[in-house]
Write an enzyme that holds these catalytic residues in place. Sequence first.
Site, PDB file in Angstrom:
ATOM      1  N   ASP A  33       0.832  -1.347   0.074  1.00 58.27           N
ATOM      2  CA  ASP A  33       0.032  -0.087  -0.092  1.00 58.27           C
ATOM      3  C   ASP A  33       0.891   1.343   0.011  1.00 58.27           C
ATOM      4  OD1 ASP A  33      -2.685  -1.177  -0.263  1.00 58.27           O
ATOM      5  OD2 ASP A  33      -2.938  -1.160   1.908  1.00 58.27           O
ATOM      6  N   GLU A 199     -11.305  -2.033  -3.233  1.00 56.16           N
ATOM      7  CA  GLU A 199     -10.786  -1.116  -2.119  1.00 56.16           C
ATOM      8  C   GLU A 199      -9.847  -0.312  -2.498  1.00 56.16           C
ATOM      9  OE1 GLU A 199      -9.459  -3.991   0.870  1.00 56.16           O
ATOM     10  OE2 GLU A 199      -7.807  -4.902  -0.570  1.00 56.16           O
TER      11      GLU A 199
END
Length: 320
Positions: A33, A199
């Site tokens: 991420d 997401e």
Amino acid sequence: MPSSSALTVTLFAALAYGYANPGGCSGECVVYDPTVIIRSSDNTYFRFSTGDEIYYVTASDIAGPWTVVGSMLPDGSSIDLAGNTDLWAPDAHYIDGLYYVYYAVSTFGSQDSAIGLATSETMDLDSWTDHGSVGIVSSSSKDYNAIDPSLIEIDGTYYMQFGSFWDDIYQVEMNSEATAASGSSYNLAYYPDGDHPEEGSYMYQNGDYYYLFYSWGICCDYDVDMPATGQEYHIKVCRSETGTGDFVDADGVACSDGGGTVVLESHGEVYGPGGQGVYDDPTYGSVLYYAYTNTSIGYADDEKQFGWNVIDWSSGWPAV
Ligand SMILES: *[C@@H]1O[C@H](CO)[C@@H](O)[C@H](O)[C@H]1NC(C)=O
């Protein structure tokens, strides 16, 4: 010089997959991420990511060599939720003389989540102030999960995109300092089937459109439980003229109803790319960055590699 036949083979391989390989990466390239921001005072690249209370690295180029700085919030977050010493999914911005890094507090598969904020004037080690929650919070009574923050400024107003599974990607208006939510949340993208696996959104303006990038599918634990083909992470995009709704894909399908155009998916040694963001590089132009599994290195979460590609916008849709 490669022979013309070697060149033909290379070109053919690239065309067969349809995607360029990731750009180079040297130094610390393990990542999950990521978010990238360039410090304007000295053009240093900063890359923050999930793990070790948001560990971060610096380099003089997106390709590295990346050097470890340390943890952004070594004591964790002041948000009073499980997961406050395991911060996720940072999102970095520069606003009025301060570097902002939003982060998420949650635990895997839980809706007890919140988005927090840390700021610094320099991004140096030990220079961070934690501000706790920005008022984007979820629990099992909500339709969303308050993780994976991504801020954008649209016509002078800040908006936060967030969300993971449940009813997918949401947006909320923020106050003028981008420190707190100032409205009610509403849905931007929703995949109606299965467990709604969207997401990690990231919004980016190019030309007349706002582009909502997001990750679709199963992110993690590939070494433990391999997803069925096509169910692993890949990067999709939708666009809108307002940035606050009416997102559609390249076929005109509403992204609030399952639409989404693939930007990057498994190919060659690249498996499960996602957790992406976009920034403007002074040399390369718009760059898409992400984490991916290199099938020659390993499938564990702590083996995910930092990838990046220059975006070609010539069709009106991002291509790598
Ligand atoms: C995957 O890793 C191998 C071994 O380090 C390397 O040679 C190769 O270039 C990598 N491939 C990609 C797509 O990153």
